[in-house]
Design a protein around this motif. Structure first.
Motif, short mmCIF file in Angstrom:
data_model
loop_
_atom_site.label_atom_id
_atom_site.label_comp_id
_atom_site.label_asym_id
_atom_site.label_seq_id
_atom_site.Cartn_x
_atom_site.Cartn_y
_atom_site.Cartn_z
N PRO A 99 0.85 -1.13 0.13
CA PRO A 99 0.07 0.03 0.01
C PRO A 99 0.92 1.16 -0.15
O PRO A 99 2.14 1.16 0.38
CB PRO A 99 -0.75 0.00 1.28
N ILE A 100 0.24 2.19 -0.45
CA ILE A 100 0.99 3.50 -0.36
C ILE A 100 1.37 3.80 1.02
O ILE A 100 0.38 3.74 1.87
CB ILE A 100 0.13 4.74 -0.83
N PRO A 101 2.66 4.33 1.48
CA PRO A 101 2.86 4.74 2.92
C PRO A 101 2.18 5.80 3.46
O PRO A 101 1.82 6.84 2.47
CB PRO A 101 4.32 4.77 2.75
N LEU A 102 1.88 5.89 4.72
CA LEU A 102 1.28 6.93 5.24
C LEU A 102 2.27 7.80 5.70
O LEU A 102 2.91 7.23 6.59
CB LEU A 102 0.35 6.39 6.34
N ASN A 103 2.31 9.25 5.58
CA ASN A 103 2.79 10.27 6.01
C ASN A 103 2.10 11.22 6.87
O ASN A 103 1.19 11.54 6.36
CB ASN A 103 3.28 10.92 4.80
N ILE A 104 2.36 11.02 8.16
CA ILE A 104 1.65 11.87 9.25
C ILE A 104 2.09 13.37 9.17
O ILE A 104 3.20 13.53 9.31
CB ILE A 104 1.77 11.16 10.45
N LYS A 105 1.12 14.35 9.01
CA LYS A 105 1.57 15.59 9.18
C LYS A 105 1.38 16.14 10.52
O LYS A 105 0.52 16.01 11.25
CB LYS A 105 0.37 16.46 8.26
N ALA A 106 2.82 16.52 11.03
CA ALA A 106 2.81 16.92 12.42
C ALA A 106 2.78 18.29 12.51
O ALA A 106 3.11 18.99 13.77
CB ALA A 106 3.99 16.39 12.97
N ASN A 107 2.58 19.01 11.61
CA ASN A 107 2.43 20.62 11.89
C ASN A 107 1.28 21.42 11.13
O ASN A 107 0.50 20.43 10.60
CB ASN A 107 4.01 21.22 11.17
N ARG A 108 1.15 22.45 11.24
CA ARG A 108 -0.10 23.12 10.97
C ARG A 108 -0.02 23.74 9.38
O ARG A 108 -0.85 24.75 9.30
CB ARG A 108 -0.48 24.15 11.96
N GLU A 109 1.16 23.35 8.74
CA GLU A 109 1.17 24.03 7.62
C GLU A 109 0.23 23.51 6.52
O GLU A 109 -0.01 22.23 6.43
CB GLU A 109 2.67 23.92 7.18
N GLY A 110 -0.36 24.39 5.67
CA GLY A 110 -1.02 23.79 4.63
C GLY A 110 -0.42 22.96 3.55
O GLY A 110 0.84 22.83 3.39
N PHE A 111 -1.20 22.35 2.78
CA PHE A 111 -0.68 21.36 1.94
C PHE A 111 0.04 22.28 0.80
O PHE A 111 -0.42 23.03 0.38
CB PHE A 111 -2.02 20.66 1.22
N GLY A 112 1.03 21.48 0.19
CA GLY A 112 1.85 22.20 -0.83
C GLY A 112 2.84 23.10 -0.15
O GLY A 112 3.68 23.59 -0.61
N MET A 113 2.98 23.23 0.97
CA MET A 113 3.79 24.20 1.67
C MET A 113 5.30 23.61 1.61
O MET A 113 6.46 24.21 1.53
CB MET A 113 3.42 24.59 3.10
#
Length: 261
Positions: A99-113
């Motif tokens: 499966p595609i690996p899961l990357n957890i977003k740990a900050n409050r930056e928007g997508f594409g930042m």
């Protein structure tokens, strides 16, 4: 000695004293205290209620390590289309297996930042490289200009020195042939400034002066060496007066300083 008094040297008195080695009891007590502290910490960890974040991480890791079962609707649809567990996706099974690996977003930056930061860092790096390259080019150009200027100044000094030598030689050779005045004023070395002023006073101020183009030392040197070779068969760089034109052409390498190097 009376019966009430104890004999400190007797075996009965010595047997009452415990055999304790120095420092052993202290080390044992420290070790026991450390063990009790570790057991206490372990009990606290076991009894402590896990935070929501810790429970979430554990649930996620458990789910990621567990294969998809047949109860999953998506997996069931894939099996109906001929997919088998452990096989790659696609008609020929050449696609992804895991499966595609899961990357957890740990900050409050928007997508594409993250991509924006990466692109900005690359642009800054390119700008820095361009500045360094431009600085190196400017330094190389300045160094080349300096070398060219030094070569030019050295060549000019050499031309002026050759011109003075040719003027002295011309005056000497002309005098030997009985020529009282040079063909041009600059063919011979300069006269005193006082004599030049006297000659200038004799000129008529009302007479229109002809415009004469000022010759460079290099032009003068070429004209004067041609005169010396043609009239006196003399080569400035050989330092020799030849017998005739044929002798000059046969034995002289050329009419320039470069020909004599």
């Amino acid at each position: 000695m009376s019966d009430e008094e104890e004999d400190y040297m007797s075996d009965a008195f010595l047997n009452k004293i415990q055999d304790v080695k120095p420092g052993v009891s202290m080390v044992r007590r420290v070790k026991e205290a450390m063990k009790r502290e570790e057991k206490h910490k372990e009990k606290n960890i076991q009894n402590r209620q896990k935070t929501f974040k810790e429970q979430e991480n554990e649930s996620r890791e458990t789910a990621l390590q567990t294969s998809i079962s047949n109860e999953n609707k998506g997996f069931a649809l894939l099996q109906k289309m001929g997919y088998k567990a452990g096989q790659g996706l696609g008609k020929e099974g050449a696609g992804r297996v895991d499966p595609i690996p899961l990357n957890i977003k740990a900050n409050r930056e928007g997508f594409g930042m993250e991509e924006l930061k990466k692109r900005k860092a690359e642009e800054e790096l390119n700008d820095y490289r361009q500045k360094v390259r431009a600085k190196q080019q400017n330094e190389a150009k300045s160094l080349e200009d300096f070398r060219s200027r030094v070569r030019t100044e050295r060549d000019e000094r050499k031309v002026e020195a050759d011109l003075r030598r040719s003027q002295r030689s011309c005056e000497q050779l002309d005098s030997q042939k009985g020529i009282a005045e040079p063909r041009e004023a600059w063919y011979w070395p300069k006269v005193d400034a006082k004599d030049e002023d006297d000659d200038a006073e004799e000129e008529d101020d009302d007479e229109e002066e002809e415009e004469i183009m000022e010759l460079t030392p290099f032009d003068k040197l070429q004209i004067l060496t041609s005169y010396l070779r043609g009239i006196h068969f003399y080569c400035l760089w050989c330092g020799t007066a030849y017998n005739d034109e044929e002798d000059l052409c046969s034995n002289c390498p050329g009419d320039t300083a470069a020909d004599h190097e």
